[in-house]
Design a protein around this motif. Structure first.
Motif, PDB file in Angstrom:
ATOM      1  N   SER A  81       2.066  17.972  -2.219  1.00  0.00           N
ATOM      2  CA  SER A  81       1.936  16.534  -2.727  1.00  0.00           C
ATOM      3  C   SER A  81       0.528  15.914  -2.325  1.00  0.00           C
ATOM      4  CB  SER A  81       3.036  15.609  -1.929  1.00  0.00           C
ATOM      5  OG  SER A  81       4.259  16.001  -1.995  1.00  0.00           O
ATOM      6  N   PHE A  82       0.115  16.056  -1.377  1.00  0.00           N
ATOM      7  CA  PHE A  82      -1.261  15.464  -1.207  1.00  0.00           C
ATOM      8  C   PHE A  82      -2.420  16.208  -2.092  1.00  0.00           C
ATOM      9  CE2 PHE A  82      -5.760  16.016   0.855  1.00  0.00           C
ATOM     10  CZ  PHE A  82      -5.946  14.664   1.073  1.00  0.00           C
ATOM     11  N   THR A  83      -2.151  17.441  -2.218  1.00  0.00           N
ATOM     12  CA  THR A  83      -3.130  18.261  -3.223  1.00  0.00           C
ATOM     13  C   THR A  83      -2.733  17.675  -4.713  1.00  0.00           C
ATOM     14  OG1 THR A  83      -3.220  20.279  -1.627  1.00  0.00           O
ATOM     15  CG2 THR A  83      -3.898  20.528  -3.896  1.00  0.00           C
ATOM     16  N   ALA A  84      -1.680  17.626  -4.878  1.00  0.00           N
ATOM     17  CA  ALA A  84      -1.551  17.279  -6.475  1.00  0.00           C
ATOM     18  C   ALA A  84      -1.702  15.843  -6.565  1.00  0.00           C
ATOM     19  CB  ALA A  84       0.029  17.518  -6.642  1.00  0.00           C
ATOM     20  N   TYR A  85      -1.454  14.966  -5.716  1.00  0.00           N
ATOM     21  CA  TYR A  85      -1.630  13.400  -5.839  1.00  0.00           C
ATOM     22  C   TYR A  85      -2.998  12.910  -5.231  1.00  0.00           C
ATOM     23  CZ  TYR A  85       2.991  14.025  -7.762  1.00  0.00           C
ATOM     24  OH  TYR A  85       4.274  14.346  -8.437  1.00  0.00           O
ATOM     25  N   MET A  86      -2.993  13.047  -4.176  1.00  0.00           N
ATOM     26  CA  MET A  86      -4.157  12.226  -3.290  1.00  0.00           C
ATOM     27  C   MET A  86      -5.486  12.824  -3.761  1.00  0.00           C
ATOM     28  SD  MET A  86      -2.717   9.858  -1.796  1.00  0.00           S
ATOM     29  CE  MET A  86      -4.223   9.415  -0.952  1.00  0.00           C
ATOM     30  N   LEU A  87      -5.585  14.177  -3.665  1.00  0.00           N
ATOM     31  CA  LEU A  87      -6.933  14.627  -4.061  1.00  0.00           C
ATOM     32  C   LEU A  87      -7.568  14.074  -5.496  1.00  0.00           C
ATOM     33  CD1 LEU A  87      -9.047  16.689  -3.435  1.00  0.00           C
ATOM     34  CD2 LEU A  87      -8.106  18.394  -4.347  1.00  0.00           C
ATOM     35  N   PRO A  88      -6.842  14.300  -6.730  1.00  0.00           N
ATOM     36  CA  PRO A  88      -7.382  13.737  -7.846  1.00  0.00           C
ATOM     37  C   PRO A  88      -7.679  12.234  -7.732  1.00  0.00           C
ATOM     38  CG  PRO A  88      -5.406  15.130  -8.307  1.00  0.00           C
ATOM     39  CD  PRO A  88      -5.613  14.967  -6.687  1.00  0.00           C
ATOM     40  N   LEU A  89      -6.904  11.426  -7.150  1.00  0.00           N
ATOM     41  CA  LEU A  89      -6.909  10.167  -7.071  1.00  0.00           C
ATOM     42  C   LEU A  89      -8.169   9.662  -6.029  1.00  0.00           C
ATOM     43  CD1 LEU A  89      -5.938   7.091  -7.647  1.00  0.00           C
ATOM     44  CD2 LEU A  89      -4.615   7.491  -5.256  1.00  0.00           C
ATOM     45  N   ALA A  90      -8.472  10.400  -4.942  1.00  0.00           N
ATOM     46  CA  ALA A  90      -9.669  10.488  -3.897  1.00  0.00           C
ATOM     47  C   ALA A  90     -10.844  10.456  -4.992  1.00  0.00           C
ATOM     48  CB  ALA A  90      -9.602  11.066  -2.898  1.00  0.00           C
ATOM     49  N   ALA A  91     -10.896  11.605  -5.829  1.00  0.00           N
ATOM     50  CA  ALA A  91     -11.868  12.031  -6.518  1.00  0.00           C
ATOM     51  C   ALA A  91     -12.239  10.965  -7.632  1.00  0.00           C
ATOM     52  CB  ALA A  91     -11.708  13.383  -7.103  1.00  0.00           C
ATOM     53  N   LEU A  92     -11.190  10.272  -8.320  1.00  0.00           N
ATOM     54  CA  LEU A  92     -11.483   9.140  -9.257  1.00  0.00           C
ATOM     55  C   LEU A  92     -12.012   8.122  -8.433  1.00  0.00           C
ATOM     56  CD1 LEU A  92      -9.175   8.046 -11.804  1.00  0.00           C
ATOM     57  CD2 LEU A  92     -10.048   6.449 -10.131  1.00  0.00           C
ATOM     58  N   VAL A  93     -11.614   7.889  -7.429  1.00  0.00           N
ATOM     59  CA  VAL A  93     -12.262   6.611  -6.623  1.00  0.00           C
ATOM     60  C   VAL A  93     -13.670   6.839  -6.203  1.00  0.00           C
ATOM     61  CG1 VAL A  93     -12.044   4.972  -4.748  1.00  0.00           C
ATOM     62  CG2 VAL A  93      -9.953   5.674  -5.961  1.00  0.00           C
ATOM     63  N   ALA A  94     -13.647   8.056  -5.697  1.00  0.00           N
ATOM     64  CA  ALA A  94     -15.077   8.339  -5.312  1.00  0.00           C
ATOM     65  C   ALA A  94     -16.318   8.283  -6.348  1.00  0.00           C
ATOM     66  CB  ALA A  94     -15.071   9.992  -4.357  1.00  0.00           C
ATOM     67  N   ALA A  95     -15.866   9.051  -7.461  1.00  0.00           N
ATOM     68  CA  ALA A  95     -16.891   8.964  -8.713  1.00  0.00           C
ATOM     69  C   ALA A  95     -16.988   7.752  -9.126  1.00  0.00           C
ATOM     70  CB  ALA A  95     -16.105  10.173  -9.727  1.00  0.00           C
ATOM     71  N   ALA A  96     -16.043   6.994  -9.339  1.00  0.00           N
ATOM     72  CA  ALA A  96     -16.237   5.602  -9.888  1.00  0.00           C
ATOM     73  C   ALA A  96     -17.007   4.705  -8.871  1.00  0.00           C
ATOM     74  CB  ALA A  96     -14.836   4.931 -10.196  1.00  0.00           C
TER      75      ALA A  96
END
Length: 163
Positions: A81-96
Protein backbone atom coordinates in the motif's frame (compact mmCIF):
# COMPACT_ATOMS: atom_id res chain seq x y z
CA UNK A 1 5.02 -12.15 15.13
CA UNK A 2 3.46 -10.46 12.13
CA UNK A 3 -0.30 -10.14 11.88
CA UNK A 4 -2.04 -12.28 9.26
CA UNK A 5 -5.10 -10.89 7.50
CA UNK A 6 -7.61 -13.56 6.46
CA UNK A 7 -10.62 -13.35 4.17
CA UNK A 8 -13.24 -15.84 3.00
CA UNK A 9 -13.68 -16.10 -0.77
CA UNK A 10 -15.53 -18.21 -3.33
CA UNK A 11 -13.77 -20.20 -6.05
CA UNK A 12 -15.09 -19.03 -9.43
CA UNK A 13 -12.64 -20.75 -11.81
CA UNK A 14 -9.93 -23.40 -11.64
CA UNK A 15 -6.84 -23.63 -13.86
CA UNK A 16 -3.80 -25.89 -13.81
CA UNK A 17 -2.39 -25.34 -10.31
CA UNK A 18 -4.26 -22.07 -9.76
CA UNK A 19 -7.73 -20.97 -8.72
CA UNK A 20 -9.55 -17.70 -9.27
CA UNK A 21 -11.43 -16.60 -6.16
CA UNK A 22 -13.78 -13.70 -5.49
CA UNK A 23 -14.18 -11.92 -2.18
CA UNK A 24 -16.61 -9.16 -1.18
CA UNK A 25 -15.08 -5.70 -0.89
CA UNK A 26 -15.68 -3.96 2.39
CA UNK A 27 -15.29 -0.33 3.39
CA UNK A 28 -12.53 0.54 5.82
CA UNK A 29 -15.10 1.24 8.52
CA UNK A 30 -17.10 -1.95 8.04
CA UNK A 31 -16.75 -2.76 11.76
CA UNK A 32 -18.85 0.22 12.80
CA UNK A 33 -22.51 -0.31 13.58
CA UNK A 34 -23.46 2.94 11.83
CA UNK A 35 -21.55 2.34 8.58
CA UNK A 36 -24.77 3.02 6.64
CA UNK A 37 -25.13 6.50 8.12
CA UNK A 38 -21.54 7.77 7.92
CA UNK A 39 -19.90 9.54 4.99
CA UNK A 40 -17.19 6.94 4.50
CA UNK A 41 -19.73 4.12 4.28
CA UNK A 42 -21.77 6.09 1.75
CA UNK A 43 -18.73 6.82 -0.41
CA UNK A 44 -17.71 3.17 -0.26
CA UNK A 45 -21.13 2.16 -1.59
CA UNK A 46 -20.95 4.68 -4.42
CA UNK A 47 -17.52 3.69 -5.66
CA UNK A 48 -17.17 0.04 -4.80
CA UNK A 49 -17.54 -2.55 -7.50
CA UNK A 50 -18.69 -5.29 -5.18
CA UNK A 51 -16.20 -8.12 -5.54
CA UNK A 52 -12.46 -8.53 -5.92
CA UNK A 53 -11.14 -11.36 -8.10
CA UNK A 54 -7.74 -12.85 -7.20
CA UNK A 55 -5.59 -15.64 -8.62
CA UNK A 56 -4.11 -17.95 -5.97
CA UNK A 57 -1.96 -21.07 -6.00
CA UNK A 58 -4.10 -24.19 -5.53
CA UNK A 59 -2.30 -27.12 -3.89
CA UNK A 60 -5.62 -28.62 -2.68
CA UNK A 61 -7.49 -29.27 -5.94
CA UNK A 62 -10.34 -26.82 -5.38
CA UNK A 63 -13.63 -26.88 -7.29
CA UNK A 64 -15.88 -24.08 -8.52
CA UNK A 65 -18.27 -22.80 -5.87
CA UNK A 66 -16.17 -23.86 -2.86
CA UNK A 67 -15.66 -21.35 -0.04
CA UNK A 68 -12.03 -20.93 0.96
CA UNK A 69 -9.97 -18.88 3.38
CA UNK A 70 -7.13 -16.84 1.88
CA UNK A 71 -4.54 -14.76 3.74
CA UNK A 72 -1.82 -12.18 3.36
CA UNK A 73 0.70 -10.99 5.92
CA UNK A 74 -0.21 -7.58 7.36
CA UNK A 75 3.30 -6.21 6.79
CA UNK A 76 3.19 -7.24 3.15
CA UNK A 77 -0.10 -5.42 2.70
CA UNK A 78 1.25 -2.32 4.43
CA UNK A 79 4.43 -2.25 2.28
CA UNK A 80 2.46 -2.76 -0.93
CA UNK A 81 0.00 0.00 0.00
CA UNK A 82 2.78 2.42 0.87
CA UNK A 83 4.66 1.69 -2.34
CA UNK A 84 1.58 1.89 -4.56
CA UNK A 85 -0.01 5.00 -3.04
CA UNK A 86 2.37 7.05 -0.90
CA UNK A 87 5.48 6.89 -3.07
CA UNK A 88 3.84 8.34 -6.23
CA UNK A 89 2.03 10.96 -4.15
CA UNK A 90 5.24 11.97 -2.36
CA UNK A 91 7.05 12.23 -5.71
CA UNK A 92 4.26 14.44 -7.10
CA UNK A 93 4.39 16.80 -4.10
CA UNK A 94 8.20 16.88 -4.07
CA UNK A 95 8.44 17.68 -7.78
CA UNK A 96 5.77 20.39 -7.57
CA UNK A 97 7.40 21.81 -4.43
CA UNK A 98 10.79 21.91 -6.10
CA UNK A 99 9.32 23.66 -9.16
CA UNK A 100 7.61 26.17 -6.86
CA UNK A 101 10.86 26.79 -4.98
CA UNK A 102 12.53 27.44 -8.34
CA UNK A 103 9.79 30.07 -8.93
CA UNK A 104 8.54 28.48 -12.14
CA UNK A 105 5.17 29.44 -13.61
CA UNK A 106 2.02 27.64 -12.48
CA UNK A 107 1.85 25.67 -15.72
CA UNK A 108 5.42 24.41 -15.28
CA UNK A 109 4.70 23.57 -11.63
CA UNK A 110 1.74 21.46 -12.80
CA UNK A 111 3.86 19.75 -15.45
CA UNK A 112 6.59 19.08 -12.86
CA UNK A 113 3.97 17.58 -10.54
CA UNK A 114 2.69 15.26 -13.26
CA UNK A 115 6.27 14.30 -14.13
CA UNK A 116 6.92 13.59 -10.45
CA UNK A 117 3.81 11.41 -10.31
CA UNK A 118 4.99 9.49 -13.38
CA UNK A 119 8.44 9.04 -11.85
CA UNK A 120 6.86 7.84 -8.60
CA UNK A 121 4.70 5.32 -10.43
CA UNK A 122 7.72 4.07 -12.38
CA UNK A 123 9.79 3.77 -9.18
CA UNK A 124 6.90 2.00 -7.46
CA UNK A 125 6.82 -0.59 -10.25
CA UNK A 126 10.58 -1.08 -10.01
CA UNK A 127 10.53 -1.50 -6.22
CA UNK A 128 7.75 -4.07 -6.30
CA UNK A 129 9.37 -6.11 -9.05
CA UNK A 130 6.76 -5.25 -11.70
CA UNK A 131 4.84 -8.13 -13.24
CA UNK A 132 7.50 -10.66 -12.19
CA UNK A 133 7.16 -9.59 -8.53
CA UNK A 134 3.41 -10.04 -8.26
CA UNK A 135 3.69 -13.44 -6.55
CA UNK A 136 5.29 -11.69 -3.58
CA UNK A 137 2.02 -9.84 -2.91
CA UNK A 138 -0.42 -12.58 -3.91
CA UNK A 139 -2.66 -13.94 -1.12
CA UNK A 140 -2.23 -17.61 -0.34
CA UNK A 141 -4.73 -20.36 0.30
CA UNK A 142 -5.15 -21.23 3.99
CA UNK A 143 -7.82 -23.88 3.56
CA UNK A 144 -11.44 -24.60 2.80
CA UNK A 145 -13.76 -22.37 4.81
CA UNK A 146 -15.25 -24.11 7.82
CA UNK A 147 -12.68 -26.92 8.00
CA UNK A 148 -10.53 -27.30 11.12
CA UNK A 149 -7.34 -28.53 9.42
CA UNK A 150 -6.19 -25.68 7.18
CA UNK A 151 -3.08 -25.63 5.00
CA UNK A 152 -0.18 -24.13 7.04
CA UNK A 153 0.40 -20.43 6.33
CA UNK A 154 3.48 -19.76 4.21
CA UNK A 155 5.02 -16.30 3.91
CA UNK A 156 3.85 -14.17 1.00
CA UNK A 157 5.52 -15.19 -2.24
CA UNK A 158 5.92 -18.83 -1.23
CA UNK A 159 4.56 -21.31 -3.71
CA UNK A 160 3.83 -25.02 -3.29
CA UNK A 161 7.15 -25.93 -4.94
CA UNK A 162 9.11 -22.97 -3.49
CA UNK A 163 8.72 -22.65 0.33
Amino acid sequence: MERIIEETATVVAVEDGFAWVEADRRSACGHCGSADACGTGTLAKLFRQGRTRLRIHDPMGLRNGERVTIAVQGGTLLRASFTAYMLPLAALVAAAGLATAMQLTEGLVAIAGVAGLGAGLWLSGRLTGGIQGRDRYRPILIGRAGFSAPVPFKPSGATPGNP
